[in-house]
Design a protein around this motif. Structure first.
Motif, short mmCIF file in Angstrom:
data_model
loop_
_atom_site.label_atom_id
_atom_site.label_comp_id
_atom_site.label_asym_id
_atom_site.label_seq_id
_atom_site.Cartn_x
_atom_site.Cartn_y
_atom_site.Cartn_z
N PRO A 4 11.44 6.47 28.96
CA PRO A 4 10.06 5.76 28.92
C PRO A 4 9.84 5.63 27.51
O PRO A 4 9.55 6.82 26.89
CB PRO A 4 9.30 6.23 29.68
CG PRO A 4 10.26 7.94 29.91
CD PRO A 4 11.37 7.30 29.95
N LYS A 5 9.30 4.67 26.83
CA LYS A 5 8.85 4.23 25.25
C LYS A 5 7.40 4.35 25.28
O LYS A 5 6.69 4.40 26.58
CB LYS A 5 8.97 2.09 25.74
CG LYS A 5 8.44 1.94 24.52
CD LYS A 5 7.89 0.30 23.83
CE LYS A 5 9.00 -0.28 24.09
NZ LYS A 5 8.63 -1.81 24.17
N ARG A 7 4.13 5.49 25.28
CA ARG A 7 2.65 4.84 25.76
C ARG A 7 1.88 4.09 24.14
O ARG A 7 1.77 2.57 24.76
CB ARG A 7 1.91 5.15 26.37
CG ARG A 7 1.79 6.41 27.45
CD ARG A 7 2.35 5.07 29.16
NE ARG A 7 2.81 5.02 29.93
CZ ARG A 7 1.86 5.80 31.07
NH1 ARG A 7 0.51 5.42 30.35
NH2 ARG A 7 2.09 5.96 32.23
N GLN A 10 3.71 0.99 23.74
CA GLN A 10 3.58 -0.58 24.74
C GLN A 10 2.06 -0.81 24.55
O GLN A 10 2.02 -1.79 24.29
CB GLN A 10 3.48 1.08 26.26
CG GLN A 10 4.46 0.80 26.63
CD GLN A 10 4.28 1.44 28.10
OE1 GLN A 10 3.27 1.80 29.15
NE2 GLN A 10 5.17 2.89 28.69
N ILE A 11 0.91 -0.02 24.29
CA ILE A 11 -0.02 -0.38 23.55
C ILE A 11 0.16 -1.51 22.30
O ILE A 11 -0.39 -3.15 22.79
CB ILE A 11 -0.58 0.52 23.38
CG1 ILE A 11 -1.62 1.04 24.63
CG2 ILE A 11 -2.53 -0.63 22.69
CD1 ILE A 11 -2.40 2.11 24.48
N LYS A 12 0.67 -1.09 21.46
CA LYS A 12 1.42 -1.73 19.93
C LYS A 12 2.28 -2.75 20.37
O LYS A 12 2.12 -3.87 20.05
CB LYS A 12 2.29 -1.02 19.62
CG LYS A 12 2.51 -1.88 17.79
CD LYS A 12 2.74 -0.38 16.84
CE LYS A 12 3.57 -1.29 16.03
NZ LYS A 12 4.12 0.40 14.78
N GLN A 13 2.96 -2.89 21.13
CA GLN A 13 4.06 -4.63 21.39
C GLN A 13 3.17 -5.03 22.85
O GLN A 13 2.59 -6.60 22.21
CB GLN A 13 5.02 -3.92 22.59
CG GLN A 13 5.69 -5.20 22.70
CD GLN A 13 6.59 -4.55 24.17
OE1 GLN A 13 7.67 -3.20 24.12
NE2 GLN A 13 7.12 -5.49 24.66
N TYR A 14 1.69 -4.97 23.29
CA TYR A 14 1.08 -5.85 24.03
C TYR A 14 0.67 -6.72 22.68
O TYR A 14 0.13 -7.64 22.88
CB TYR A 14 -0.14 -4.72 25.00
CG TYR A 14 -0.64 -6.57 25.63
CD1 TYR A 14 -1.16 -6.66 26.44
CD2 TYR A 14 -2.11 -5.19 24.80
CE1 TYR A 14 -2.13 -7.50 26.50
CE2 TYR A 14 -3.45 -5.98 25.29
CZ TYR A 14 -3.60 -6.97 26.05
OH TYR A 14 -4.96 -7.08 26.17
N GLU A 17 2.11 -9.04 20.96
CA GLU A 17 2.86 -9.61 21.69
C GLU A 17 1.17 -11.02 21.59
O GLU A 17 1.83 -12.35 21.88
CB GLU A 17 2.90 -9.83 23.68
CG GLU A 17 4.45 -9.38 22.82
CD GLU A 17 4.38 -8.18 24.87
OE1 GLU A 17 4.21 -9.16 25.52
OE2 GLU A 17 5.63 -8.29 24.84
N PHE A 40 -4.63 1.27 30.05
CA PHE A 40 -2.93 1.51 30.17
C PHE A 40 -2.31 3.56 30.49
O PHE A 40 -1.34 3.50 30.45
CB PHE A 40 -2.33 1.34 28.97
CG PHE A 40 -1.74 0.41 28.18
CD1 PHE A 40 -0.33 -0.34 28.38
CD2 PHE A 40 -3.10 -1.00 27.81
CE1 PHE A 40 -0.23 -1.41 27.81
CE2 PHE A 40 -2.32 -1.77 27.25
CZ PHE A 40 -1.21 -2.58 27.18
#
Length: 243
Positions: A4-5, A7, A10-14, A17, A40
């Protein structure tokens, strides 16, 4: 089995975006670390790492006591150096391209002769190129080159090499001169840069030398809402004791 990526990614990608979509516009205050951590299901330290990475990459800026805000993501070039604009764009993870508008041999008029250090009427090489970042025009380069020092300039495939790369390969650059001012573009330049004639631009006059030889004179025009120039100077401290 795929891992899994992490965490924090995931926050950075959010956040990226939200920035790229325009939902988090320039100067928008992003959610605080505590809220991102709750949303998250991670520690505050994990949320902090995501934000810290984006600050280092230039997407965010921290304002002590106020929060963290989206920065103005203008393209940036160092004023005290000469960088290859293609490498500069790619270093930001963006796509570089250009459009060659003109490539010719001309007779130097009074201004070009003075700027390039040649006699009036001398044959010089002339190129006009629009440089693009993610298919957005960021620089109009109007360049004159002394053919004595770069004889193969006009034979260059500028879709593969920038003028900077050609000059550096032919003559190591030892000195440079920059003169910068704010201007309004003429109609033709505005059309080439795909901007409005009332949009202020940064105009840079650049001359480059290799040893005692004046190699090139260029007029570089950047839309002011897409580009910025940066200068860093390190001052040496005086450690002598004063009695």
């Amino acid at each position: 089995m795929n891992n899994p990526k992490p965490r924090f990614l995931q926050i950075k990608q959010y956040l990226l975006e939200e920035i790229h979509s325009g939902r988090f516009a320039v100067h928008h205050k992003i959610p605080p670390e505590e809220q991102l951590a709750r949303d998250f299901g991670v520690s505050r330290m994990t949320a902090n790492k995501a934000i810290r990475d984006l600050v280092q990459e230039g997407y965010l800026v921290r304002q002590p006591g106020l929060g963290t805000f989206v920065t103005d993501q203008k393209s940036e070039s160092p004023l005290s150096e000469i960088n290859n604009i293609a490498e500069e764009v790619r270093s930001r993870g963006h796509l570089y391209s250009n459009r060659v508008l003109l490539c010719e041999e001309v007779n130097a008029d009074d201004e070009i002769a003075l700027r390039l250090g040649v006699r009036v009427g001398s044959k010089v090489f002339h190129s006009i190129i629009v440089h693009r970042e993610n298919d957005i025009a960021i620089q109009l380069e109007n360049r004159y080159v002394n053919p004595r020092w770069v004889p193969d300039y006009l034979n260059t495939d500028f879709s593969r090499q920038t003028p900077n790369e050609v000059l550096v390969a032919a003559c190591p650059i030892t000195d440079l001169e920059h003169v910068v001012e704010a201007v309004l573009p003429d109609a033709r330049s505005a059309s080439w840069l795909e901007t409005e004639i009332n949009q202020p631009c940064l105009s840079m006059i650049r001359r480059t030398w290799s040893g005692d030889h004046l190699i090139s004179y260029a007029r570089l025009l950047h839309p002011g809402n897409r580009y910025k120039l940066r200068s860093s100077v390190r001052r040496q401290q005086n450690h002598r004791n004063q009695n």
